[in-house]
Design a protein around this motif. Structure first.
Motif, short mmCIF file in Angstrom:
data_model
loop_
_atom_site.label_atom_id
_atom_site.label_comp_id
_atom_site.label_asym_id
_atom_site.label_seq_id
_atom_site.Cartn_x
_atom_site.Cartn_y
_atom_site.Cartn_z
N ALA A 7 -9.35 -4.31 -1.65
CA ALA A 7 -9.49 -2.96 -1.66
C ALA A 7 -9.89 -2.42 -0.21
O ALA A 7 -9.57 -1.49 0.36
CB ALA A 7 -10.62 -2.29 -2.76
N VAL A 8 -10.91 -3.14 0.32
CA VAL A 8 -11.41 -2.73 1.55
C VAL A 8 -10.39 -2.93 2.67
O VAL A 8 -10.28 -2.06 3.66
CB VAL A 8 -12.82 -3.53 2.01
CG1 VAL A 8 -13.02 -3.28 3.52
CG2 VAL A 8 -13.84 -3.15 1.44
N LEU A 9 -9.51 -3.98 2.62
CA LEU A 9 -8.42 -4.26 3.31
C LEU A 9 -7.38 -3.11 3.13
O LEU A 9 -6.65 -2.63 4.10
CB LEU A 9 -7.74 -5.64 3.13
CG LEU A 9 -6.60 -6.04 4.03
CD1 LEU A 9 -7.11 -6.05 5.51
CD2 LEU A 9 -6.09 -7.28 3.55
N LEU A 13 -6.16 -0.62 6.23
CA LEU A 13 -4.73 -0.42 6.47
C LEU A 13 -4.22 1.13 6.34
O LEU A 13 -3.44 1.63 7.13
CB LEU A 13 -3.79 -1.30 5.58
CG LEU A 13 -3.79 -2.88 6.07
CD1 LEU A 13 -3.09 -3.42 4.70
CD2 LEU A 13 -3.16 -3.22 7.19
N PHE A 14 -4.72 1.80 5.31
CA PHE A 14 -4.23 3.15 5.08
C PHE A 14 -4.68 3.80 6.06
O PHE A 14 -3.93 4.85 6.59
CB PHE A 14 -4.65 3.60 3.66
CG PHE A 14 -4.21 4.74 3.02
CD1 PHE A 14 -2.67 4.92 2.63
CD2 PHE A 14 -4.73 5.93 3.48
CE1 PHE A 14 -2.24 5.92 2.44
CE2 PHE A 14 -4.15 7.30 3.04
CZ PHE A 14 -3.09 7.30 2.33
N CYS A 15 -6.08 3.83 6.70
CA CYS A 15 -6.58 4.62 7.51
C CYS A 15 -5.88 4.41 8.84
O CYS A 15 -5.72 5.36 9.58
CB CYS A 15 -8.11 4.33 7.74
SG CYS A 15 -8.96 5.02 6.33
N ASN A 39 2.60 0.00 2.38
CA ASN A 39 2.00 -1.27 2.15
C ASN A 39 0.41 -1.52 1.82
O ASN A 39 0.30 -2.38 1.14
CB ASN A 39 2.15 -2.25 3.29
CG ASN A 39 3.88 -2.47 3.44
OD1 ASN A 39 4.49 -2.64 2.60
ND2 ASN A 39 4.11 -2.46 4.84
N ALA A 40 -0.23 -0.63 2.16
CA ALA A 40 -1.71 -0.48 1.72
C ALA A 40 -1.56 -0.03 0.51
O ALA A 40 -2.64 -0.64 -0.65
CB ALA A 40 -2.39 0.60 2.65
N VAL A 41 -1.02 0.93 -0.29
CA VAL A 41 -0.74 1.36 -1.46
C VAL A 41 -0.44 0.19 -2.52
O VAL A 41 -0.89 0.01 -3.44
CB VAL A 41 0.09 2.56 -1.77
CG1 VAL A 41 0.33 2.63 -3.11
CG2 VAL A 41 -0.62 3.73 -0.91
N ASN A 42 0.66 -0.63 -1.83
CA ASN A 42 1.20 -1.80 -2.73
C ASN A 42 0.11 -2.88 -2.99
O ASN A 42 0.09 -3.48 -3.91
CB ASN A 42 2.37 -2.17 -1.88
CG ASN A 42 3.76 -1.61 -2.01
OD1 ASN A 42 3.64 -0.73 -2.97
ND2 ASN A 42 4.51 -1.85 -1.17
N LEU A 43 -0.62 -2.95 -1.77
CA LEU A 43 -1.85 -4.03 -1.89
C LEU A 43 -2.66 -3.57 -3.14
O LEU A 43 -3.28 -4.36 -3.69
CB LEU A 43 -2.44 -4.42 -0.33
CG LEU A 43 -3.33 -5.11 -0.39
CD1 LEU A 43 -3.22 -6.65 -0.82
CD2 LEU A 43 -4.38 -5.07 0.94
N ASN A 44 -3.11 -2.45 -3.03
CA ASN A 44 -4.00 -1.80 -3.97
C ASN A 44 -3.42 -1.87 -5.35
O ASN A 44 -4.12 -2.40 -6.41
CB ASN A 44 -4.25 -0.30 -3.64
CG ASN A 44 -5.45 -0.11 -3.43
OD1 ASN A 44 -6.65 -1.03 -3.45
ND2 ASN A 44 -6.06 1.16 -2.98
N LEU A 45 -1.93 -1.75 -5.41
CA LEU A 45 -1.40 -1.64 -6.80
C LEU A 45 -1.51 -3.15 -7.42
O LEU A 45 -1.78 -3.61 -8.55
CB LEU A 45 -0.21 -1.29 -6.77
CG LEU A 45 0.24 0.25 -6.74
CD1 LEU A 45 1.80 0.33 -6.37
CD2 LEU A 45 -0.22 0.82 -7.90
#
Length: 132
Positions: A7-9, A13-15, A39-45
């Motif tokens: 989540a932190v990563l 990435l999103f920021c 890709n940040a959203v994909n990692l979160n998903l």
């Protein structure tokens, strides 16, 4: 592994992608920043899907399925976006967003600045039309 690490990563990435969208002037770098955000959203998903599947004992993996759809949409978006950027660069000679924004603004027909094009601007317009 805890949920906090991905989540932190993902937030970092999103920021980074958001900063790239807001601060960059080149259209290709803006498209790359949008891809970083996706890709940040994909990692979160995927991280939340794994975390929820451990707690709920489900094997549906809907987060991973949604990630596949997001990847497919992102691939189509970057293909179309890159084609548009290349066509604009070929016609205008630049991919700078600020310069493109200035050429996209329309002027009123009664405006006196509309008729006051310099010789250099008209030469550039003729060269752009000749190359198109």
């Amino acid at each position: 592994m805890h949920l906090a690490y991905p989540a932190v990563l993902s937030v970092l990435l999103f920021c980074t992608g958001l900063y790239g969208v807001l601060a960059r002037r080149n259209a290709i770098l803006v498209l790359m920043s949008v891809e970083l955000m996706l890709n940040a959203v994909n990692l979160n998903l995927v991280a939340f899907d794994v975390w929820l599947s451990k707690t709920a004992e489900e094997t549906l993996h809907s987060g991973q399925a949604l990630t596949l759809f997001t990847i497919a949409i992102a691939a189509a978006e970057i293909g179309i976006g890159l084609a548009i950027v290349l066509a604009v660069h070929r016609n205008r000679g630049t991919a700078d967003i600020d310069k493109l924004r200035d050429t996209a603004e329309r002027h009123d027909p009664d405006d006196t600045d509309h008729d006051a094009l310099t010789a250099e601007q008209s030469d550039k317009a003729q060269k752009a039309e000749a190359t198109a």
